[in-house]
Design a protein around this motif. Structure first.
Motif, PDB file in Angstrom:
ATOM      1  N   PHE A  44       0.840  -1.206   0.000  1.00 25.44           N
ATOM      2  CA  PHE A  44       0.000   0.000   0.000  1.00 25.44           C
ATOM      3  C   PHE A  44       0.875   1.256   0.000  1.00 25.44           C
ATOM      4  O   PHE A  44       0.632   2.201  -0.753  1.00 25.44           O
ATOM      5  N   ILE A  45       1.915   1.261   0.829  1.00 25.95           N
ATOM      6  CA  ILE A  45       2.826   2.405   0.876  1.00 25.95           C
ATOM      7  C   ILE A  45       3.533   2.577  -0.458  1.00 25.95           C
ATOM      8  O   ILE A  45       3.664   3.694  -0.986  1.00 25.95           O
ATOM      9  N   LYS A  46       3.973   1.460  -1.048  1.00 23.17           N
ATOM     10  CA  LYS A  46       4.668   1.520  -2.332  1.00 23.17           C
ATOM     11  C   LYS A  46       3.750   2.079  -3.415  1.00 23.17           C
ATOM     12  O   LYS A  46       4.147   2.920  -4.224  1.00 23.17           O
ATOM     13  N   GLY A  47       2.493   1.616  -3.425  1.00 19.49           N
ATOM     14  CA  GLY A  47       1.545   2.121  -4.419  1.00 19.49           C
ATOM     15  C   GLY A  47       1.207   3.580  -4.190  1.00 19.49           C
ATOM     16  O   GLY A  47       0.972   4.336  -5.145  1.00 19.49           O
ATOM     17  N   SER A  48       1.194   3.990  -2.920  1.00 14.63           N
ATOM     18  CA  SER A  48       0.853   5.376  -2.607  1.00 14.63           C
ATOM     19  C   SER A  48       1.898   6.354  -3.125  1.00 14.63           C
ATOM     20  O   SER A  48       1.574   7.505  -3.421  1.00 14.63           O
ATOM     21  N   THR A  49       3.150   5.909  -3.226  1.00 12.92           N
ATOM     22  CA  THR A  49       4.183   6.805  -3.735  1.00 12.92           C
ATOM     23  C   THR A  49       3.942   7.177  -5.191  1.00 12.92           C
ATOM     24  O   THR A  49       4.469   8.182  -5.672  1.00 12.92           O
ATOM     25  N   GLU A  50       3.118   6.389  -5.892  1.00 15.82           N
ATOM     26  CA  GLU A  50       2.813   6.707  -7.280  1.00 15.82           C
ATOM     27  C   GLU A  50       1.863   7.881  -7.404  1.00 15.82           C
ATOM     28  O   GLU A  50       1.615   8.372  -8.506  1.00 15.82           O
ATOM     29  N   ILE A  51       1.308   8.327  -6.268  1.00 21.66           N
ATOM     30  CA  ILE A  51       0.441   9.500  -6.306  1.00 21.66           C
ATOM     31  C   ILE A  51       1.197  10.690  -6.885  1.00 21.66           C
ATOM     32  O   ILE A  51       0.638  11.519  -7.602  1.00 21.66           O
ATOM     33  N   VAL A  52       2.504  10.762  -6.590  1.00 18.63           N
ATOM     34  CA  VAL A  52       3.332  11.847  -7.135  1.00 18.63           C
ATOM     35  C   VAL A  52       3.349  11.762  -8.660  1.00 18.63           C
ATOM     36  O   VAL A  52       3.257  12.782  -9.359  1.00 18.63           O
ATOM     37  N   LYS A  53       3.462  10.531  -9.176  1.00 14.88           N
ATOM     38  CA  LYS A  53       3.487  10.351 -10.626  1.00 14.88           C
ATOM     39  C   LYS A  53       2.175  10.815 -11.249  1.00 14.88           C
ATOM     40  O   LYS A  53       2.172  11.546 -12.253  1.00 14.88           O
ATOM     41  N   PHE A  54       1.071  10.415 -10.643  1.00 17.11           N
ATOM     42  CA  PHE A  54      -0.231  10.836 -11.180  1.00 17.11           C
ATOM     43  C   PHE A  54      -0.412  12.347 -11.042  1.00 17.11           C
ATOM     44  O   PHE A  54      -1.031  12.985 -11.899  1.00 17.11           O
TER      45      PHE A  54
ATOM     46  N   PHE B 206       1.977  14.552 -11.269  1.00 15.21           N
ATOM     47  CA  PHE B 206       2.767  15.180 -12.332  1.00 15.21           C
ATOM     48  C   PHE B 206       2.041  15.086 -13.669  1.00 15.21           C
ATOM     49  O   PHE B 206       2.001  16.065 -14.431  1.00 15.21           O
ATOM     50  N   VAL B 207       1.482  13.921 -13.960  1.00 14.76           N
ATOM     51  CA  VAL B 207       0.729  13.752 -15.216  1.00 14.76           C
ATOM     52  C   VAL B 207      -0.448  14.721 -15.263  1.00 14.76           C
ATOM     53  O   VAL B 207      -0.700  15.374 -16.280  1.00 14.76           O
ATOM     54  N   ALA B 208      -1.172  14.808 -14.151  1.00 16.01           N
ATOM     55  CA  ALA B 208      -2.313  15.725 -14.093  1.00 16.01           C
ATOM     56  C   ALA B 208      -1.864  17.169 -14.280  1.00 16.01           C
ATOM     57  O   ALA B 208      -2.563  17.980 -14.906  1.00 16.01           O
ATOM     58  N   MET B 209      -0.681  17.499 -13.748  1.00 17.52           N
ATOM     59  CA  MET B 209      -0.169  18.860 -13.860  1.00 17.52           C
ATOM     60  C   MET B 209       0.132  19.197 -15.324  1.00 17.52           C
ATOM     61  O   MET B 209      -0.186  20.292 -15.808  1.00 17.52           O
ATOM     62  N   VAL B 210       0.734  18.255 -16.038  1.00 19.85           N
ATOM     63  CA  VAL B 210       1.032  18.467 -17.457  1.00 19.85           C
ATOM     64  C   VAL B 210      -0.262  18.656 -18.248  1.00 19.85           C
ATOM     65  O   VAL B 210      -0.365  19.568 -19.094  1.00 19.85           O
ATOM     66  N   ILE B 211      -1.251  17.791 -17.966  1.00 21.39           N
ATOM     67  CA  ILE B 211      -2.541  17.912 -18.646  1.00 21.39           C
ATOM     68  C   ILE B 211      -3.165  19.281 -18.360  1.00 21.39           C
ATOM     69  O   ILE B 211      -3.688  19.944 -19.262  1.00 21.39           O
ATOM     70  N   THR B 212      -3.080  19.711 -17.108  1.00 19.20           N
ATOM     71  CA  THR B 212      -3.670  20.999 -16.712  1.00 19.20           C
ATOM     72  C   THR B 212      -3.002  22.161 -17.434  1.00 19.20           C
ATOM     73  O   THR B 212      -3.683  23.071 -17.924  1.00 19.20           O
ATOM     74  N   ILE B 213      -1.657  22.139 -17.524  1.00 24.86           N
ATOM     75  CA  ILE B 213      -0.942  23.226 -18.198  1.00 24.86           C
ATOM     76  C   ILE B 213      -1.352  23.318 -19.667  1.00 24.86           C
ATOM     77  O   ILE B 213      -1.609  24.406 -20.204  1.00 24.86           O
ATOM     78  N   ILE B 214      -1.424  22.153 -20.315  1.00 24.50           N
ATOM     79  CA  ILE B 214      -1.805  22.135 -21.731  1.00 24.50           C
ATOM     80  C   ILE B 214      -3.212  22.695 -21.921  1.00 24.50           C
ATOM     81  O   ILE B 214      -3.463  23.537 -22.798  1.00 24.50           O
ATOM     82  N   LEU B 215      -4.149  22.230 -21.076  1.00 19.78           N
ATOM     83  CA  LEU B 215      -5.530  22.695 -21.212  1.00 19.78           C
ATOM     84  C   LEU B 215      -5.651  24.181 -20.858  1.00 19.78           C
ATOM     85  O   LEU B 215      -6.433  24.911 -21.490  1.00 19.78           O
TER      86      LEU B 215
END
Length: 818
Positions: free
Chosen positions: A244-254, A256-265
């Motif tokens: 669970f802790i290992k999977g939670s660290t991927e929140i940072v990855k998501f 970052f992806v959301a941030m890129v999508i937001t900047i483009i939009l």
């Protein structure tokens, strides 16, 4: 309208402080920038010291009766720590193979030397405590499953086979098909020894992430050394929490992806990099402030409640909690949502010929009241989560409230100040101006919902959807619906391992433990043992229960052993001495304490679905109500299934309270902003429809109401109300100019409506990436938030104007404001 100018001596109205705030901010811009910069540097430094707080106790409803009973008897429970199981499968043979037993011994030894493992609880075919027993004409005989003289020869392997068949470990440590066996151990809550290589300090809390990595390395080593001939499966709370802790660290990855999508939009929306980056920058600064504040609160151990575990209050900030790790992204999303409204208003003002400073001030005036109202609604919707008596959720609520409070400050101060200096490029202003004077087909279509015919269609369709959703939500369940660990995806490695073990062993990993208490020395009295035996019989005949275990069951087998193992003597009988003779054996198995005042009855469940837990809990409660007396009491409940039942009950109790409270708070804020019952209904009815539709969607998709999903419903209300507030606020300004309802709404669509539709789509795209998370509750939250963001947007753009046609005629609005 609230916020309009008032004469001296008139009572204060919500929003009257707008002009004071404008002067305070814009007349001292350099000073505020310096202060904000210094605070940001300080909080950024503090943020680097924040830790993830993954304490298991924070995930539990510690005030619930079941948990209170459990902790009052914690010393008597054999499962003082959390346990794990490692199953090793021979894919090309069975367990009666010399190389397989060598692999099993290697795994056993590796587990033995793990820092934190309670070595006295280690069980496997190689453990000295795992023995066989048999009744012979000479009396009882027994020995280790793998005897001391084992040498790997065919003869010694045959002896191991005979010993296994004589034992009671088939279905427990050894699979029914003899192709795999288990190494099982419990862990301490703190490290007993120092381990400099791994950074373990004696007395420090066990690091589940590190322990999960150690267990995973065992799997990797076996696969590498034996080329996949032997498969390893690992389950248990320490491994689950580690994954669970290992999977939670991927929140940072998501994020970052959301941030890129937001900047483009944002750039596609504004056609200006300044206008695109300033909202995102402001939201990121808000996240830095929030994490820095949390770090400071952890440093000073600021409490947010008073739940004692082991004499210590666990409701103290110690970093960022597991559920709270989602808050930074939500904060960015909410910040961008509100900032877009400001950017949109400023671009419109600049297109009307105002310079960047004046345009910024005018945008501040038009956005102050709806913005502050919407953000306060967000904060109060988060705050209602405090009703759930689970520390991790209360921590999430306070963390989100802190983040929203920071966002209020930065949206009111930092964003306007930055834009007052940077402005918006001419290309961006021209783009906005072109959109404002252009009448696209979709805006013209949406404006038709202010007409009687289309308004009726929208209201009738909405009512039909509402009725259908109310029917579907009858199937909405509390708790987990799927098998496996609910925190991880059904197709995760952990849940695949769990499926293998539950499919090949008689005892599952879902334990529902009933705590039987008596006066000291009385747990083995015949009438008390008979009561335990009766409870076992009731549980064995309950759907969802695979097997049971208790002191009564072992005593009956012991008595049968004294009579040459004859099955007809497998009864407690009335011979107290025969029952007492089994005490040592039962105490060694952990089914009675040394004082003989406590003896658990364990039910192994097929799964931990809500329906299964409800059935088992009802059977035990009914039995306890009939059989509890001064001599013996049956108390619910512990084990992971018992704890899950307690969580479900707390969720059921809090569900409706939270919804009523969040709607009450939002309704009050909307009414203070627009002092009209009709205006309040126009904004809240689409919101309520979305909540009902969301619950129907959960029922259709098999998503239960649980710790992770209940906050989403309230969050959807708090964030969704933004759309209605901004749209109605803009419509009201046009009403005051004497515009008709249709004209006012069309103009609103070309300004605020455009920003609302962009915001809804941007938020939806951002959280849609959560679908691919390894964390099941993040995936569930992503699905539900996408639906609520989009449907709240649709409701605000279609149902709100339809309701306004009947509730707020434009002529009446214009007259009342004149």
């Amino acid at each position: 309208m609230a916020g309009a100018s008032r004469q001296y001596g008139e009572p204060y109205r919500y929003g009257d402080e707008e002009k004071v705030m404008e002067r305070l901010i814009f007349n001292r811009r350099p000073m505020w920038l310096v202060i904000i910069a210094l605070l940001t540097v300080y909080f950024a430094f503090e943020m680097t010291r924040i830790k993830v707080d993954a304490r298991f106790e924070k995930m539990l409803p510690m005030d619930h009766e079941y948990l209170q009973n459990m902790f009052s008897r914690l010393e008597d429970l054999t499962q003082k720590g959390l346990s794990f199981k490692i199953a090793i499968e021979n894919t090309q043979g069975d367990i009666f193979d010399a190389e397989y037993l060598q692999v099993l011994q290697e795994v056993h030894d590796k587990v033995f030397y793990i820092n934190g493992v309670d070595k006295t609880t280690l069980r496997s075919m190689w453990a000295p405590s795992v023995r066989w027993q048999a009744v012979t004409p000479q009396g009882f005989e027994g020995d280790r499953l793998i005897p001391g003289e084992y040498d790997g020869s065919a003869e010694s392997l045959e002896r191991v086979r005979i010993n296994v068949l004589r034992s009671t470990e088939i279905g427990r440590l050894i699979s029914d098909n003899f192709k795999s066996s288990i190494v099982e151990a419990y862990i301490f809550s703190t490290y007993p020894n120092n381990d400099e290589a791994r950074g373990h300090v004696a007395g420090a809390t066990v690091d589940f992430d590190d322990l999960g990595n150690i267990l995973e390395s065992i799997r990797t080593d076996v696969n590498a050394k034996y080329n996949g001939r032997y498969k390893v499966y690992i389950i248990g709370e320490p491994k689950m929490i580690g994954d669970f802790i290992k999977g939670s660290t991927e929140i940072v990855k998501f994020g970052f992806v959301a941030m890129v999508i937001t900047i483009i939009l944002l750039y596609m929306y504004a056609r200006c990099w300044r206008a695109a980056l300033m909202p995102l920058f402001t939201s990121i600064v808000a996240v830095v402030w929030m994490l820095g504040i949390l770090s400071v609160m952890a440093e000073f151990e600021v409490p947010y409640g008073n739940v004692l575990v082991g004499g210590q209050n666990i409701e103290v900030f110690s970093g960022i909690g597991m559920f709270s790790m989602l808050v930074p992204f939500l904060l960015v999303a909410i910040g961008v949502s509100h900032s877009v409204q400001f950017v949109n208003a400023m671009a419109i003002e600049m297109s009307h010929g105002h310079d960047k400073l004046m345009a910024c001030r005018r945008a501040f005036r038009s956005n102050y009241l709806p913005g502050i109202t919407a953000l306060l609604a967000n904060a109060f919707s988060f705050l209602t989560m405090m009703l759930i008596p689970i520390s991790a959720i209360k921590e999430l609520a306070i963390t989100a409230c802190i983040g929203t409070a920071v966002l209020i400050v930065l949206k009111l101060m930092l964003l306007p100040i930055l834009l007052s200096y940077s402005g918006i490029t001419q290309g961006g202003v021209s783009h906005m101006q072109l959109k404002e004077h252009h009448n696209p087909v979709h805006w013209a279509f949406l404006a038709k919902f202010t007409e009687a015919r289309w308004a009726v269609v929208a209201i009738v369709l909405s009512a039909a959807l509402g009725v259908y959703s109310l029917y579907e939500r009858q199937n909405l369940q509390i708790g987990d619906i799927n098998e496996g660990v609910p925190e991880l995806r059904p197709d995760s490695v952990y849940n695949k391992d769990n499926k293998f073990i539950t499919s090949n062993y008689a005892t599952s990993s879902d334990l529902f433990v009933v705590m039987v208490t008596t006066n000291p020395g009385d747990c083995f009295k015949q009438k008390n043992m008979e009561a335990m035996d009766n409870l076992e019989w009731a549980l064995q005949n309950t759907e969802g229960v695979q097997a049971t275990a208790s002191a009564a069951f072992v005593a009956k087998n012991f008595i049968a052993g004294l009579t040459e193992g004859h099955i007809k003597w497998m009864e407690l009988g009335r011979n107290q001495e025969a029952i007492d003779g089994s005490f040592t054996l039962i105490a060694d198995m952990g089914l009675a304490n040394e004082k003989c005042s406590f003896a658990p009855v364990i039910a192994f469940l097929k799964d931990h679905k809500a329906a299964t837990l409800d059935r088992v809990a009802k059977v035990v409660k009914d039995f306890a109500d009939k059989n509890n007396n001064a001599d013996v009491q049956f108390r619910l409940a512990t084990g992971n299934a018992g704890i899950a039942a307690a969580v479900n009950q707390e969720i059921h109790a809090a569900q409706n309270k939270m919804l009523w409270m969040v709607y009450g708070v939002v309704a009050a804020l909307v009414f203070f902003t627009f002092p009209s019952i009709r205006a309040m209904l126009c904004i809240l009815i689409p919101l309520a429809l979305t909540s009902i539709l969301c619950e129907a969607l959960m029922a259709k998709m098999g998503i239960g109401v649980k710790v992770a999903t209940l906050p989403v419903i309230t969050l959807g209300v708090g964030v969704g109300v933004d759309y209605g507030i901004y749209i109605y606020a803009r419509m009201e300004t046009y009403f005051r100019e004497g515009k008709s309802l249709k004209d006012a709404y069309l103009l609103t669509l070309k300004t605020t409506g455009k920003a609302v539709s962009f915001t809804g789509l941007t938020l939806a795209f951002g959280v849609a990436t959560w679908y691919w998370s390894d964390i099941q509750f993040q995936k569930d939250m992503g699905i539900l938030l996408v639906f609520m963001f989009l449907w709240n947007m649709v409701g605000a753009l279609t149902l709100l104007p339809a309701l306004a046609h009947f509730l707020i005629p434009a002529t009446a609005s214009a007259k009342s404001e004149s």
